[in-house]
Design an enzyme around this catalytic site. Structure first.
Site, short mmCIF file in Angstrom:
data_model
loop_
_atom_site.label_atom_id
_atom_site.label_comp_id
_atom_site.label_asym_id
_atom_site.label_seq_id
_atom_site.Cartn_x
_atom_site.Cartn_y
_atom_site.Cartn_z
N ARG A 155 7.07 19.23 4.82
CA ARG A 155 7.60 18.55 6.01
C ARG A 155 9.10 18.30 5.91
O ARG A 155 9.78 18.08 6.92
CB ARG A 155 6.87 17.22 6.24
CG ARG A 155 7.16 16.14 5.23
CD ARG A 155 6.29 14.91 5.43
NE ARG A 155 6.68 13.79 4.61
CZ ARG A 155 6.36 13.65 3.31
NH1 ARG A 155 5.68 14.59 2.71
NH2 ARG A 155 6.76 12.58 2.64
N HIS A 156 9.63 18.32 4.68
CA HIS A 156 11.06 18.07 4.51
C HIS A 156 11.92 19.30 4.85
O HIS A 156 13.11 19.15 5.14
CB HIS A 156 11.35 17.63 3.07
CG HIS A 156 10.58 16.42 2.67
ND1 HIS A 156 10.78 15.19 3.26
CD2 HIS A 156 9.59 16.25 1.76
CE1 HIS A 156 9.94 14.31 2.72
NE2 HIS A 156 9.21 14.93 1.82
N HIS A 202 13.57 15.24 -1.21
CA HIS A 202 13.49 15.17 0.26
C HIS A 202 14.64 15.86 0.97
O HIS A 202 14.46 16.36 2.08
CB HIS A 202 13.43 13.70 0.72
CG HIS A 202 12.11 13.04 0.43
ND1 HIS A 202 11.70 11.89 1.06
CD2 HIS A 202 11.12 13.37 -0.45
CE1 HIS A 202 10.49 11.54 0.60
NE2 HIS A 202 10.13 12.41 -0.32
N THR A 209 34.82 6.53 -6.88
CA THR A 209 33.63 5.94 -6.25
C THR A 209 32.52 6.95 -5.98
O THR A 209 31.40 6.56 -5.65
CB THR A 209 34.01 5.34 -4.90
OG1 THR A 209 34.58 6.39 -4.08
CG2 THR A 209 35.02 4.21 -5.05
N ASP A 250 38.51 14.33 -9.79
CA ASP A 250 39.93 14.00 -9.66
C ASP A 250 40.35 13.26 -10.92
O ASP A 250 39.59 13.18 -11.90
CB ASP A 250 40.19 13.20 -8.36
CG ASP A 250 39.66 11.78 -8.39
OD1 ASP A 250 38.94 11.42 -9.36
OD2 ASP A 250 39.96 11.01 -7.45
C1 RB5 Z 1 41.53 7.58 -6.50
O1 RB5 Z 1 42.28 6.41 -6.67
C2 RB5 Z 1 40.32 7.29 -5.64
O2 RB5 Z 1 40.69 7.03 -4.35
C3 RB5 Z 1 39.35 8.45 -5.70
O3 RB5 Z 1 39.01 8.71 -7.02
C4 RB5 Z 1 38.04 8.29 -4.97
O4 RB5 Z 1 37.39 7.12 -5.37
C5 RB5 Z 1 38.06 8.46 -3.52
O5 RB5 Z 1 37.02 8.36 -2.85
#
Ligand code: RB5
Length: 148
Positions: free
Chosen positions: A138-139, A104, A73, A14
């Site tokens: 096993r995985h 795994h 994130t 994104d």
């Molecule tokens: C964008 O601001 C942010 O929400 C997106 O990049 C992401 O981290 C969402 O999980």
């Protein structure tokens, strides 16, 4: 750098992940790994699920060997990608997790967070993800049980 198949890798982000995606593309090119960039192509605000679903459906149908998703994130992308049957997406913030989720869980999509992980570490994580094989054994049965 190992390539798990002759199929290209897919990479997408994104707006928050755009800069890190561009940096990882340079690394992939340096390593000689074929990839398709599914966007986004600027820092203009977009919705991360649109890009996660485009990439995950390509991995699910076998068009791409594996995928890399980058958002702020690495979490929202991962949630959306894991809605697709056959997609096992993992958010990794260090190389140990990247190695284990290949060995795994046979993870086929790596999710990274540009607001958490800098470009040098992200490159190391991606290299580990691409170079590590699934251990099977096993995985294998456990991975089969992930699907609902
Ligand atoms: C964008 O601001 C942010 O929400 C997106 O990049 C992401 O981290 C969402 O999980």
């Amino acid at each position: 750098m190992s390539n798990p198949s002759q199929k290209p890798l897919a990479i997408a982000s994104d707006h928050a992940g755009f800069g890190l995606k561009e940096s990882l593309k340079q690394a992939l090119t340096r390593w000689g790994v074929a990839f398709e960039d599914l966007g986004t192509h600027s820092e203009a605000s977009i919705d991360y699920p649109d890009f996660a679903h485009a990439l995950a459906s390509g991995v699910a149908t076998g068009r791409y060997s594996r995928g890399v998703l980058v958002c702020g994130t690495g979490l929202g992308m991962c949630m959306a990608a894991n809605r697709h049957q056959g997609v096992r997406a993992a958010t990794c913030t260090e190389a140990f997790a990247a190695r284990m989720t290949r060995q795994h869980n046979d993870a086929n999509v790596l999710c990274l967070g540009s607001r958490i992980t800098g470009p040098g570490l992200a490159e190391e994580i991606l290299k580990t993800f691409l170079d590590t094989s699934f251990e099977g054994g096993r995985h294998a049965g456990r991975v089969t049980k992930i699907e609902v």
